[in-house]
Write a protein that holds these residues in place. Structure first.
Motif, short mmCIF file in Angstrom:
data_model
loop_
_atom_site.label_atom_id
_atom_site.label_comp_id
_atom_site.label_asym_id
_atom_site.label_seq_id
_atom_site.Cartn_x
_atom_site.Cartn_y
_atom_site.Cartn_z
N ARG A 1 11.69 16.94 7.25
CA ARG A 1 12.51 15.73 7.09
C ARG A 1 12.86 15.13 8.45
O ARG A 1 12.86 13.90 8.61
CB ARG A 1 13.77 16.07 6.29
N ASP A 2 13.14 15.98 9.41
CA ASP A 2 13.50 15.48 10.74
C ASP A 2 12.32 14.76 11.37
O ASP A 2 12.48 13.69 11.99
CB ASP A 2 13.96 16.64 11.62
N ASN A 3 11.12 15.30 11.22
CA ASN A 3 9.92 14.64 11.75
C ASN A 3 9.70 13.29 11.07
O ASN A 3 9.28 12.32 11.71
CB ASN A 3 8.70 15.53 11.55
N LEU A 4 9.96 13.23 9.78
CA LEU A 4 9.80 11.99 9.03
C LEU A 4 10.79 10.93 9.52
O LEU A 4 10.42 9.76 9.72
CB LEU A 4 9.99 12.25 7.54
N ARG A 5 12.03 11.33 9.74
CA ARG A 5 13.04 10.38 10.23
C ARG A 5 12.64 9.84 11.61
O ARG A 5 12.78 8.65 11.88
CB ARG A 5 14.40 11.07 10.29
N LYS A 6 12.18 10.75 12.50
CA LYS A 6 11.78 10.32 13.84
C LYS A 6 10.61 9.36 13.78
O LYS A 6 10.56 8.37 14.54
CB LYS A 6 11.42 11.55 14.67
N LYS A 7 9.69 9.61 12.89
CA LYS A 7 8.52 8.74 12.77
C LYS A 7 8.91 7.32 12.37
O LYS A 7 8.28 6.35 12.78
CB LYS A 7 7.54 9.34 11.75
N HIS A 8 9.97 7.22 11.56
CA HIS A 8 10.42 5.90 11.09
C HIS A 8 11.52 5.30 11.96
O HIS A 8 12.05 4.24 11.64
CB HIS A 8 10.89 6.00 9.64
N GLY A 9 11.85 5.97 13.05
CA GLY A 9 12.84 5.41 13.97
C GLY A 9 14.25 5.41 13.45
O GLY A 9 15.05 4.52 13.79
N VAL A 10 14.59 6.38 12.61
CA VAL A 10 15.95 6.46 12.07
C VAL A 10 16.90 6.89 13.18
O VAL A 10 16.67 7.91 13.84
CB VAL A 10 15.99 7.48 10.89
N ILE A 11 17.96 6.13 13.39
CA ILE A 11 18.91 6.45 14.46
C ILE A 11 20.07 7.30 13.95
O ILE A 11 20.76 7.95 14.75
CB ILE A 11 19.45 5.17 15.15
N ARG A 12 20.29 7.29 12.66
CA ARG A 12 21.35 8.12 12.07
C ARG A 12 21.07 8.27 10.59
O ARG A 12 20.45 7.40 9.97
CB ARG A 12 22.72 7.46 12.27
#
Length: 419
Positions: A70-81
């Motif tokens: 999930r963390d990798n997925l968030r980083k890939k989409h540029g999620v800041i929080r």
């Protein structure tokens, strides 16, 4: 001193059958106009505010199951929080992006990965609440909450998704709050352990009502039941803040929490909005067909068949939409929304009397206060042995009596009164 039992004689529910039509629609005194066009109502009421930088995502049950994935997925989409729901529900999250993001493109890319996604939105219910109602600013004590928890499990648990509950305002008629079951660990967040219910606004175990609406709704339910049975519990779920404002994500979290309790059989949902359907909530309700959902139809004198009001306009056999009859019980209330296929019952929500713990009297109106009358009536049917939502509704209709046929109503149909 007055008490909430004064509400009991008002527990009269009106069933609106299919085939009703509105004969005439005029300008209404609610800050907007209703236009007549081919017997169709078009209003200017505002809808919720959709966020340009936030999305709600729901992970598939068989993918993205680890935090690293999930963390990798968030980083890939540029999620800041990101935010997760309280109370161990980690299936849905709110993702927050930076300014300048193309939220539609992000949504499309997330969908391509097989992840359900929906826009976050915010709304204000504009609850009708007495302006002189003394909202308690000091939070109720933990000791007060514990003293109102039922000593043993009861036949039925009712959940209220609302602004919480102020135990300092309600007359003490005995313990009525939900008791954790022996095999239930309960919610633990920020070092706070669940007592009875949860505050999803402030993320703690004290669902204190700093608005007033949830307290009145709970009081109506309690009043409708206290003279008939004590075999019930109420689970307060706070999903709206002191101004009656809420977010879609907070509501979803509160709903998932309420439905995680196996004993919850009825949920009172005295709130709503226009235009945004809320697809995830609609699906969650459809998946919980063992629970009766009692919703308020809205207070804008609008035809919900044409201009849907959610969640009351979701069409599920285990969900009912409640409008309001007027104080004279001769007509639909001027403020109440209506609809041939989208509003199921009319109950008394006009000039309802509420007494606080000091005996001070308040007169309130709104479909928010019509819905809990039906919740109380449905609870009695459940305790009498009608456990399925369809059976409960069938009993309500079976016990109905016809309207006086000599009364001319703006809503024409074979209306019935449930005594």
């Amino acid at each position: 001193m007055g008490n909430l039992n004064s509400l009991l004689p008002l527990l009269v529910t009106y069933l609106v059958l299919l085939g009703c039509t509105r004969e005439e629609i005029n300008t209404i005194d609610l800050g907007q106009k209703i236009n007549v066009k081919n017997n169709t109502a078009y209003s200017e009421v505002s809808g919720p505010v959709e966020s340009a930088t936030e999305l709600i995502i729901e992970y598939p049950k068989d993918r993205f199951t680890t935090e690293d994935q999930r963390d990798n997925l968030r980083k890939k989409h540029g999620v800041i929080r990101y935010e997760t729901c309280d109370c161990s529900n980690k299936q849905i999250e709110k993702w927050v992006f930076g300014d300048g993001v193309n939220i539609e493109e992000e949504q499309a890319e997330i969908k391509d990965k097989g992840i359900d996604v929906e826009n976050e939105f915010y709304y204000n219910n504009s609850y009708p609440i007495p302006s002189n109602l003394a909202v308690t600013n000091i939070e109720q004590s933990i000791a007060l909450i514990k003293s109102n928890i039922v000593p043993a499990p009861t036949k039925i648990t009712l959940a209220t998704l609302d602004t919480g509950i102020d135990l300092n305002q309600l007359p003490n008629t005995g313990p009525f709050l939900y008791q954790l079951r022996p095999n239930e660990s309960g919610c633990v967040e920020n070092g706070k352990r669940e007592l009875s219910g949860w505050d999803f606004v402030n993320h703690d175990n004290n669902p204190h009502d700093d608005n007033g609406h949830g307290t009145i709704v709970t009081g109506i339910i309690k009043s409708g039941l206290s003279s008939n049975t004590n075999d019930f519990e109420i689970l307060p779920v706070k999903v709206f803040d002191h101004e009656g404002e809420g977010s879609y994500f907070t509501l979803l979290c509160g709903y998932k929490y309420a439905t995680s309790k196996p004993s919850v059989s009825i949920i009172n949902m005295s709130f709503g909005w226009y235009y945004k359907r809320g697809r995830l909530l609609n699906r969650y309700i459809s998946e919980n067909d063992h629970i009766l959902h009692v919703t308020s139809a809205g207070n804008d004198s609008i035809n919900n068949d044409i201009e849907p009001h959610f969640p009351s306009s979701y069409r599920h056999t285990h969900s009912v939409a409640i409008g309001s009859i007027n104080a004279d019980k001769t007509d639909i209330a001027d403020f109440s929304n209506y609809g041939t296929s989208s509003v199921d019952f009319l109950s008394l929500g006009d000039s309802v009397i509420f007494y606080d713990i000091n005996g001070d009297k308040y007169i309130i109106s709104g479909t928010s206060y019509a819905a809990p009358f039906v919740t109380a009536k449905s609870t009695i049917q459940f305790i009498d042995g009608y456990r399925n939502p369809l059976d409960i509704l069938k009993q309500l209709r079976t016990n109905a009596t016809p309207f006086d046929p000599n009364i001319t109503l703006p809503v024409r149909c074979n209306d019935k009164i449930i005594d």
